[in-house]
Design an enzyme around this catalytic site. Sequence first.
Site, PDB file in Angstrom:
ATOM      1  N   ARG A  64       0.773  -0.683  -0.116  1.00  0.00           N
ATOM      2  CA  ARG A  64       0.489  -0.319  -0.104  1.00  0.00           C
ATOM      3  C   ARG A  64       0.694   1.197  -0.063  1.00  0.00           C
ATOM      4  O   ARG A  64       2.039   0.946  -0.443  1.00  0.00           O
ATOM      5  CB  ARG A  64      -0.637  -0.301   1.493  1.00  0.00           C
ATOM      6  CG  ARG A  64      -0.101  -0.865   3.514  1.00  0.00           C
ATOM      7  CD  ARG A  64      -0.924  -0.146   3.120  1.00  0.00           C
ATOM      8  NE  ARG A  64      -0.598   1.503   4.007  1.00  0.00           N
ATOM      9  CZ  ARG A  64       0.136   2.357   3.721  1.00  0.00           C
ATOM     10  NH1 ARG A  64       1.469   1.565   4.535  1.00  0.00           N
ATOM     11  NH2 ARG A  64       0.487   3.524   4.139  1.00  0.00           N
ATOM     12  N   GLY A  65       0.466   1.987   0.276  1.00  0.00           N
ATOM     13  CA  GLY A  65       1.545   4.016  -0.199  1.00  0.00           C
ATOM     14  C   GLY A  65       1.171   3.900  -1.694  1.00  0.00           C
ATOM     15  O   GLY A  65       1.496   3.494  -2.255  1.00  0.00           O
ATOM     16  N   ALA A  66       0.799   5.281  -1.723  1.00  0.00           N
ATOM     17  CA  ALA A  66       1.070   5.892  -3.767  1.00  0.00           C
ATOM     18  C   ALA A  66       1.968   5.971  -4.266  1.00  0.00           C
ATOM     19  O   ALA A  66       2.078   4.622  -4.677  1.00  0.00           O
ATOM     20  CB  ALA A  66       0.823   7.284  -3.385  1.00  0.00           C
ATOM     21  N   ARG A  98      -6.961  -0.654  -7.196  1.00  0.00           N
ATOM     22  CA  ARG A  98      -7.515   0.690  -6.056  1.00  0.00           C
ATOM     23  C   ARG A  98      -7.346   1.735  -6.571  1.00  0.00           C
ATOM     24  O   ARG A  98      -6.613   2.045  -7.422  1.00  0.00           O
ATOM     25  CB  ARG A  98      -6.055   0.935  -4.732  1.00  0.00           C
ATOM     26  CG  ARG A  98      -5.797  -0.416  -4.435  1.00  0.00           C
ATOM     27  CD  ARG A  98      -5.262   0.245  -3.129  1.00  0.00           C
ATOM     28  NE  ARG A  98      -6.178   0.954  -1.854  1.00  0.00           N
ATOM     29  CZ  ARG A  98      -5.532   1.272  -0.785  1.00  0.00           C
ATOM     30  NH1 ARG A  98      -4.402   1.404  -0.800  1.00  0.00           N
ATOM     31  NH2 ARG A  98      -6.808   2.018   0.182  1.00  0.00           N
ATOM     32  N   GLN A 212      -3.004   2.043  10.502  1.00  0.00           N
ATOM     33  CA  GLN A 212      -1.612   1.886   9.409  1.00  0.00           C
ATOM     34  C   GLN A 212      -0.538   3.207  10.549  1.00  0.00           C
ATOM     35  O   GLN A 212       0.151   2.819  10.386  1.00  0.00           O
ATOM     36  CB  GLN A 212      -1.751   2.908   8.272  1.00  0.00           C
ATOM     37  CG  GLN A 212      -2.425   1.761   6.963  1.00  0.00           C
ATOM     38  CD  GLN A 212      -4.097   1.967   7.284  1.00  0.00           C
ATOM     39  OE1 GLN A 212      -4.643   2.809   7.664  1.00  0.00           O
ATOM     40  NE2 GLN A 212      -4.490   2.252   5.810  1.00  0.00           N
ATOM     41  N   ASP A 253      -2.744  10.346  -1.556  1.00  0.00           N
ATOM     42  CA  ASP A 253      -2.625   8.797  -3.240  1.00  0.00           C
ATOM     43  C   ASP A 253      -3.346  10.082  -4.812  1.00  0.00           C
ATOM     44  O   ASP A 253      -2.975   8.996  -5.251  1.00  0.00           O
ATOM     45  CB  ASP A 253      -4.006   7.801  -2.655  1.00  0.00           C
ATOM     46  CG  ASP A 253      -3.607   7.280  -1.711  1.00  0.00           C
ATOM     47  OD1 ASP A 253      -3.198   6.515  -1.668  1.00  0.00           O
ATOM     48  OD2 ASP A 253      -3.585   7.926  -0.509  1.00  0.00           O
ATOM     49  N   ASN A 263      -6.325  12.083   0.535  1.00  0.00           N
ATOM     50  CA  ASN A 263      -5.222  11.357   0.822  1.00  0.00           C
ATOM     51  C   ASN A 263      -6.265  10.269   2.049  1.00  0.00           C
ATOM     52  O   ASN A 263      -7.280  10.353   2.274  1.00  0.00           O
ATOM     53  CB  ASN A 263      -4.050  12.068   1.825  1.00  0.00           C
ATOM     54  CG  ASN A 263      -3.538  11.544   3.061  1.00  0.00           C
ATOM     55  OD1 ASN A 263      -2.676  10.596   2.123  1.00  0.00           O
ATOM     56  ND2 ASN A 263      -2.950  11.687   3.804  1.00  0.00           N
ATOM     57  N   LYS A 264      -5.470   9.673   2.598  1.00  0.00           N
ATOM     58  CA  LYS A 264      -6.201   8.481   3.739  1.00  0.00           C
ATOM     59  C   LYS A 264      -7.089   9.878   4.815  1.00  0.00           C
ATOM     60  O   LYS A 264      -7.076  10.833   5.099  1.00  0.00           O
ATOM     61  CB  LYS A 264      -4.928   8.198   4.916  1.00  0.00           C
ATOM     62  CG  LYS A 264      -5.941   6.506   5.434  1.00  0.00           C
ATOM     63  CD  LYS A 264      -6.388   5.903   5.090  1.00  0.00           C
ATOM     64  CE  LYS A 264      -7.238   4.921   6.671  1.00  0.00           C
ATOM     65  NZ  LYS A 264      -8.320   3.908   5.871  1.00  0.00           N
TER      66      LYS A 264
END
Length: 381
Positions: A64-66, A98, A212, A253, A263-264
Amino acid sequence: MDDQYVHIREDNAPTEIPAIRWDEPPEGSVLVLLDQTRLPAEEVELVCTDPPALVEAIRTLAVRGAPLLGIAGAYGVALAAVRGFDVDDAADALASARPTAVNLVHGVRRAQSAHRAALAGGSDQEQAAEAALAAARALHQEDAEASGRMAEHGLALLDELLPGGNHRILTHCNTGALVSGGEGTAFAVALAAHRAGRLRRLWVDETRPLLQGARLTAYEAARNGMAYTLLTDSAAGSLFSAGEVDAVLVGADRIAADGSVANKVGSYPLAVLARYHHVPFVVVAPVTTVDPDTPDGASIEVEQRAGHEVTELIAPQVPVAGAEAGGGIPVAPLGTQAYNPAFDVTPPELVTAIVTEEGAVSPVTAEALAELCARSRQVTI
């Protein structure tokens, strides 16, 4: 799907977390991921031998993570080519795994374009696969270098905004080496401040519903010997009101052409709090996260995730006997509906600056972002 778990050896270099690597054992090429759903309880690697395994790893947030999703997507195309899968089908499946993270599509299409160009130039399938792999490796290296430059630019901005050092930084979700080919985005800036002796405290939002921050950012902060404190997302307001936050640093993201930042989920409330309390709200992301084809925040597709992530406490490394859905511990009555967007969108007027490897944009405007992207393309060429 064909995948397996292997335990990894102890890592004596605390900042060198092997989030992703390409390996070529005798039985054939594989993509190896540090399974982030198992952290911090276990450090185990997930071995993907085919594109469907990687798609599942992306959807379940094992990777995960852009920026890292972009790298994973590129390697996934190379894996499809090397293993003899239909590359275009694999690329489409990976790109849609995603929807919000634009880096994933960027990485997939870059490797896919390299593969197509090689075939169009007369290369055979093996040579075209090598071209896709070379593109993935180049992206991996570029992201590592970009991470270092973002850390430099971000620390310089912090020192400009907050003269004297002794920074107290609040961060959300996870933006360190676990999301990057290097040491990360927003976390890399905080880490640079720590190494320079200018970080007083890293405030870490736990980041509901999948934690996270608690599981991953706290894990990385501890490995790097940083002074950090974990808090519930809803406690951030009390920190601001007490004057305990000097700056907010988050990743992204997707950044729309007008400077809106996805973003998250939980980032937008922090931006509102920061504006009210006159605290800088800084976004740190590579230029590849800026999407000129997305005109504004309303045009960003926000991923909606399964409700059980909210109605259950998710602890993948601790199986629950008889559990269904997500395999977690129920915390809400059976049948409870849940609203679970993976991201929220912060408008540009609430963003103090966007820091990239090419420098910082402040104030955040469509014109400034377009100029930054144009400059980045010239550097790349």
